[in-house]
Design an enzyme around this catalytic site. Structure first.
Site, short mmCIF file in Angstrom:
data_model
loop_
_atom_site.label_atom_id
_atom_site.label_comp_id
_atom_site.label_asym_id
_atom_site.label_seq_id
_atom_site.Cartn_x
_atom_site.Cartn_y
_atom_site.Cartn_z
N HIS A 14 0.92 -1.16 -0.19
CA HIS A 14 0.09 0.12 -0.08
C HIS A 14 0.84 1.15 0.01
O HIS A 14 1.77 1.51 0.73
CB HIS A 14 -0.93 -0.15 1.25
CG HIS A 14 -2.07 1.07 1.03
ND1 HIS A 14 -2.02 2.40 1.21
CD2 HIS A 14 -3.03 1.15 0.61
CE1 HIS A 14 -2.97 3.02 0.97
NE2 HIS A 14 -3.70 2.02 0.61
N PHE A 206 -9.85 -8.03 14.53
CA PHE A 206 -9.84 -6.89 15.29
C PHE A 206 -11.34 -6.07 15.20
O PHE A 206 -11.60 -5.82 13.91
CB PHE A 206 -8.80 -5.83 14.51
CG PHE A 206 -7.43 -6.51 14.21
CD1 PHE A 206 -7.04 -6.74 12.76
CD2 PHE A 206 -6.89 -6.96 15.50
CE1 PHE A 206 -5.93 -7.39 12.73
CE2 PHE A 206 -5.66 -7.82 15.21
CZ PHE A 206 -5.17 -7.95 13.94
N ASP A 208 -13.46 -3.96 14.49
CA ASP A 208 -13.83 -2.42 14.24
C ASP A 208 -15.24 -2.22 13.71
O ASP A 208 -16.03 -3.01 14.20
CB ASP A 208 -12.79 -2.15 12.99
CG ASP A 208 -13.21 -2.99 11.95
OD1 ASP A 208 -13.38 -2.16 10.78
OD2 ASP A 208 -13.66 -3.94 11.89
N ASP A 277 -8.58 -11.38 8.95
CA ASP A 277 -9.26 -10.09 9.13
C ASP A 277 -8.70 -9.04 7.93
O ASP A 277 -9.43 -8.39 7.24
CB ASP A 277 -8.74 -9.54 10.42
CG ASP A 277 -9.14 -8.01 10.67
OD1 ASP A 277 -8.40 -7.15 10.17
OD2 ASP A 277 -10.21 -8.04 11.32
N ASP A 282 -9.54 -5.60 3.32
CA ASP A 282 -8.95 -4.93 2.19
C ASP A 282 -10.17 -5.19 1.22
O ASP A 282 -10.41 -4.19 0.38
CB ASP A 282 -7.68 -5.50 1.80
CG ASP A 282 -6.55 -4.97 2.69
OD1 ASP A 282 -5.47 -5.86 2.70
OD2 ASP A 282 -6.66 -4.23 3.46
#
Ligand SMILES: Nc1nc2c(c(CN[C@H]3C=C[C@H](O)[C@@H]3O)cn2[C@@H]2O[C@H](COP(=O)(O)O)[C@@H](O)[C@H]2O)c(=O)[nH]1
Length: 303
Positions: A14, A206, A208, A277, A282
């Site tokens: 990235h 994670f 989120d 994850d 992504d």
């Protein structure tokens, strides 16, 4: 699902992620994951790839970034302006106004929770100078390549990582930002050197607000009709409320079940919750315009 190489190659590919495997990169990752929370916009209820024009955004090297990547762009912009924003010694003595400027917006809306972000930067800078000789690398090395030991050090010294909630009378340790900090170091360093953790597979997904949305879209998570209605009306869920903790806890469990299903079908695949994850997050960014439900909206410093 590709092998471990997936996250490592993708992580460094990235354009905003650091490319050099050195201590400056570890400091960059620490700062990003200290501030890796709450990018969703009060203005932008659509939340599509073509964002609301007033939504908080950072223009960097010809690209307009919103969401998580706007944080990385803001930090890289500061570094390009020779502001040592990833240096704890600088953070400890910098004045709040200068730190706030790091997040200056290129649109009408400012970054959510700006004052909190500035406060966390100063507190972390002071803590690292007081307890770790001015470098987060010393904290990392004190964990002696144990993810769980590093997790304990983060929770002990950095209060904003204590992502712990009450659910029906029980304590629930979700620990999203502390765990993604460890995962980002592991992925960036390909599990070697400073990124080696003997117990990395003990790290969970994670929790989120983006991955749960993708899990629902993929049919791996379901919501009650009443909760679905709240999400579709972009209703805020208070931080720590039962529905929010259910979404986050069930997301962790859903990814664990995906991990077990992959290992059952492909026993040799070196897969863990981190890789799943990262893959789903992504993917979520790629299919964001097609999502069948909005993200849940909890204004929180935890994620
Ligand atoms: N579960 C999970 N949550 C993640 C990430 C990342 C960034 N990871 C990148 C870096 C290395 C990996 O290869 C990924 O490419 C950010 N977030 C969370 O998303 C939300 C922001 O969303 P949006 O507003 O749409 O940008 C916010 O809560 C933020 O904390 C992840 O990987 N997993």
């Amino acid at each position: 699902m590709q092998s471990r190489k997936y996250s490592t190659q993708t992580w460094k590919q990235h354009p905003l992620n650091p490319k050099h495997l050195d201590h400056a990169t570890i400091h960059w990752i620490f700062l990003v994951d200290l501030l890796n929370f709450s990018f969703w916009s009060d203005l932008d209820q659509e939340d599509r790839m073509n964002p609301h024009p007033d939504r908080y955004a950072v223009h960097y090297k010809g690209v307009t970034y919103t969401g998580y990547w706007s944080l990385c762009a803001a930090i890289n912009r500061a570094l390009d302006d020779n502001i040592p924003v990833t240096d704890p010694k600088y953070l400890a003595q910098a004045n709040p106004e200068d730190l706030a400027k790091i997040f200056r917006s290129d649109t009408k809306e400012q970054v959510p929770l700006l004052d909190l972000r500035v406060r966390l930067m100063k507190e972390a800078g002071i803590t690292i100078c007081q307890h770790f000789g001015g470098s987060f690398v010393h904290c990392l090395q004190r964990a002696n390549h144990s993810a769980q030991a590093l997790l304990d050090l983060l929770l002990e010294h950095f209060p904003s990582f204590r992502d712990v909630h009450e659910f029906k009378g029980r304590k629930v340790h979700i620990l999203k930002r502390a765990q993604i900090l460890i995962a980002d170091i592991w992925a960036c360093f390909d599990g070697k050197g400073d990124g080696e953790f003997a117990d990395i597979d003990s790290i969970t997904m994670f929790a989120d607000y983006r991955v749960p949305q993708a899990l629902y879209h993929l049919g791996l998570l379901d919501y009650s009709p009443s909760l679905k209605k709240k999400l579709q009306h972009c209703q805020n869920l208070p931080s720590g409320c039962q529905e929010e903790v259910e979404i986050r806890g069930n997301s962790i469990w859903a990814v664990e079940l995906v991990r077990r299903a992959i290992l059952k079908r492909f026993p040799e695949t070196p897969v863990n919750a981190i890789l799943i994850d990262f893959y789903i997050w992504d993917l979520a960014k790629e299919i964001q315009n097609d999502m069948t439900i909005p993200t849940h909206r909890t204004r929180s410093w935890f994620y």
